[in-house]
Structure formats: C-alpha cells, structure tokens
Design an enzyme around this catalytic site. Sequence first.
Site, mmCIF file in Angstrom:
data_model
loop_
_atom_site.group_PDB
_atom_site.id
_atom_site.type_symbol
_atom_site.label_atom_id
_atom_site.label_comp_id
_atom_site.label_asym_id
_atom_site.label_seq_id
_atom_site.Cartn_x
_atom_site.Cartn_y
_atom_site.Cartn_z
ATOM 1 N N LYS A 223 -11.111 8.803 -1.260
ATOM 2 C CA LYS A 223 -10.336 7.545 -0.796
ATOM 3 C C LYS A 223 -10.952 6.225 -1.442
ATOM 4 O O LYS A 223 -12.220 6.152 -1.716
ATOM 5 C CB LYS A 223 -10.416 7.292 0.810
ATOM 6 C CG LYS A 223 -9.925 6.224 1.169
ATOM 7 C CD LYS A 223 -9.977 6.098 2.751
ATOM 8 C CE LYS A 223 -9.306 5.087 3.572
ATOM 9 N NZ LYS A 223 -9.229 4.918 4.805
ATOM 10 N N SER B 232 -7.696 0.327 0.573
ATOM 11 C CA SER B 232 -7.913 1.227 1.428
ATOM 12 C C SER B 232 -6.890 2.177 1.250
ATOM 13 O O SER B 232 -5.743 2.305 2.061
ATOM 14 C CB SER B 232 -8.169 0.754 2.794
ATOM 15 O OG SER B 232 -8.402 1.870 3.860
ATOM 16 N N ARG C 263 -14.048 4.625 12.306
ATOM 17 C CA ARG C 263 -13.090 5.440 12.632
ATOM 18 C C ARG C 263 -13.126 6.908 12.079
ATOM 19 O O ARG C 263 -13.380 7.988 12.503
ATOM 20 C CB ARG C 263 -11.670 4.976 12.630
ATOM 21 C CG ARG C 263 -10.626 6.133 13.034
ATOM 22 C CD ARG C 263 -9.298 5.476 12.332
ATOM 23 N NE ARG C 263 -9.342 5.507 10.840
ATOM 24 C CZ ARG C 263 -8.475 4.832 10.138
ATOM 25 N NH1 ARG C 263 -7.676 4.141 10.383
ATOM 26 N NH2 ARG C 263 -8.562 5.194 8.551
ATOM 27 N N HIS D 171 -4.727 -4.515 0.617
ATOM 28 C CA HIS D 171 -4.260 -5.086 1.708
ATOM 29 C C HIS D 171 -4.523 -6.505 1.682
ATOM 30 O O HIS D 171 -5.527 -6.870 2.545
ATOM 31 C CB HIS D 171 -4.984 -4.439 2.875
ATOM 32 C CG HIS D 171 -4.385 -2.904 3.077
ATOM 33 N ND1 HIS D 171 -3.352 -2.817 3.646
ATOM 34 C CD2 HIS D 171 -4.662 -1.582 2.814
ATOM 35 C CE1 HIS D 171 -3.071 -1.350 3.870
ATOM 36 N NE2 HIS D 171 -3.763 -0.808 3.063
ATOM 37 N N CYS E 127 0.985 -1.290 0.002
ATOM 38 C CA CYS E 127 0.032 -0.022 -0.217
ATOM 39 C C CYS E 127 0.866 1.277 0.006
ATOM 40 O O CYS E 127 1.702 1.533 -0.929
ATOM 41 C CB CYS E 127 -1.115 -0.138 1.340
ATOM 42 S SG CYS E 127 -2.413 1.000 0.927
ATOM 43 N N GLU F 296 -3.539 -8.635 3.924
ATOM 44 C CA GLU F 296 -3.518 -8.980 5.090
ATOM 45 C C GLU F 296 -4.637 -8.795 5.830
ATOM 46 O O GLU F 296 -4.791 -9.112 7.103
ATOM 47 C CB GLU F 296 -2.288 -8.340 5.641
ATOM 48 C CG GLU F 296 -2.385 -7.012 6.175
ATOM 49 C CD GLU F 296 -2.334 -5.935 4.951
ATOM 50 O OE1 GLU F 296 -2.111 -4.549 5.257
ATOM 51 O OE2 GLU F 296 -2.037 -6.255 4.186
#
Length: 313
Positions: free
Chosen positions: A163, A192, A249, A235, A142, A237
């Site tokens: 985003k 992300s 968040r 991502h 990323c 992971e």
Amino acid sequence: MPIRVPDQLPATDILRSESIFVMSETRASTQMIRPLRVLILNLMPKKIETETQFLRLLSNSPLQVDIELLRIDNRPSKNTPIEHLDNFYRQFEAVKERNFDGLIITGAPLGLVQFEDVIYWDHLKSIMSWAKEHVTSTLYVCWAAQAALKLLYDLPKKTRKEKLSGVYNHEIHNAYHPLLRGFDDNFLAPHSRYADFSAQYLSESTDLDILATSPEAGVYLASTPDKRNVFVTGHPEYESHTLHKEFIRDRGEGLQPTIPLNYYPEDNPDLEPSASWRSHGHLLFSNWLNYCVYQQTPYDLEQFSEENFTTNE
C-alpha cells in the site's frame, strides 16, 4: 475568477499566453451568472466524514455552489445512520434525467478487490456513462480514478504489492494549465491506495494531460484535453488525522501496515501529525470549479451539449 480588462488592452495577449483568464468588458457585460450544480457520489463508508471533507474544499470559492449528495445503492450502511442517508442522499434514479455542472466521485476502500467483484460495478458504469451526456466536468478521486481509467480507456487494474501511504512531494508539468493555476513548482499531497498510476503507462495508453507526478507515487493529477474528466489519485480532501486513523485501523486488523511516509514527526505514530497539503487542496478544487466547470458549462443546463466544449484553455 477572471480579470476584467478594457477591450484591446495590450497586456491581454501576454496574460492569455500564460493561460491567465482575462475577460473583456464586452464579454463581461453580457455574462450571465447562476449557482453551479455539483453532484457528489460518495462511495466511502463513513459518509458524514467524507462529505464534510469535500464540502470544506468546495466552499473555498467565490462561486455559489448547490450541492446534492448521491449514494450508489440502497444497501444498509454500517457506518452512516439510515436517517442521514434518507434525509440527505438521493438515488441515481432521482437525478438521471437532470444535467449538472460538476460531478465528484470519491474514493472507495476497494483497492484489493477486482472490478468485476465490486457489487455495484455495473451501476457505477451506468453513472459514468450518464455523466458523458449530463455533466460538464467530472472529478475522479483515488479508487474512482482507477475505475474511470478502466471504463473510459479500458485500462486493466494495476495493483501495487504494498500500500502507498503517506505524504509525497509532487512536481507540476505545464505550469500554465488552468488546473495548476497558482501552484508552486513542487507541492505535497497525501496518498492512501494500492492502485498504481505510472506516468509512462498513462502517457502511452491515453490522451490525458499529465499535470503532476511524484517519483514514488506516480501520476497525481491528470485531465482529458477538454477538461471534462479530471483524475486525482491522492486525497487532497484528507484532514490532518485521516492517515493516522487509517494506520491505527489497519494495525488493529492485523495488517501490519508500514508507517505513512513523511507524515508523523520523526516517523513516530505517537507524535501529532499536521496537514502540509491543505492549501494545495483548496487551490485545486477552486481551479476545478472555475476553469473546468464554471468557464465551460452552459448557462442553461437544459441546453447541455458536447458541442459546448472545446480543448482551448
């Protein structure tokens, strides 16, 4: 792992033409095996959560992997106990005289920060430069992929207006490339990020092999021809709830985020999301460990030399 076959077996040439790793009995009888040394530079604030995610992917391999954790500097952390950092993380000065089979540099929440404003930018440059002489293969994830494109290819930072968040479908290119071994023609992976990775731009500006792309997300997976630098812009992971935690968040911080695409059932944040990318993530890391690290690295790391590496698959 390779298939071990008798010398001169006719099927050998066919399998090798498909980039299936075939080892002759002669080579197998002289092969030496040792644990791989992999260094993880963890740039994420919640280090325990991130290290757990990456260790989970690295564990799904028959290879023995010795892990060492690296922090970028000694600044106090708001999200990780100092005892954890002192007990399990090293400073770069403690490892810079050593060689490693693999290096993973994680993402960082710096998508809207200019490179020159990143407090540890010069230190990161030093680590990436060091890796050229001391690491067999480096995996950039990323934000780290964007940083590596700047430091290795002098490509300017490219930022999206909104985003990119969600789970996207990707198409593979060059199905016989070792990193794509076992991949379906299409697979899902989460993103992300604010960084923009245009396939056309990277093809025109670098020598990278573009291995997987998405119409919405751009390049997902790319590699230098010698496989010593691997770029993952998403991502793999992430756990099933990671995108949800980020959405909550951001909403709590008043950022008015859009709902992650193709993530929640019926696009409803009140419904339980599930991971649809887990198998591909494990396969990607297994392929990286085997074909970019294990099959490329010298048995004696003290004999590390760029002459050890070729672009042959």
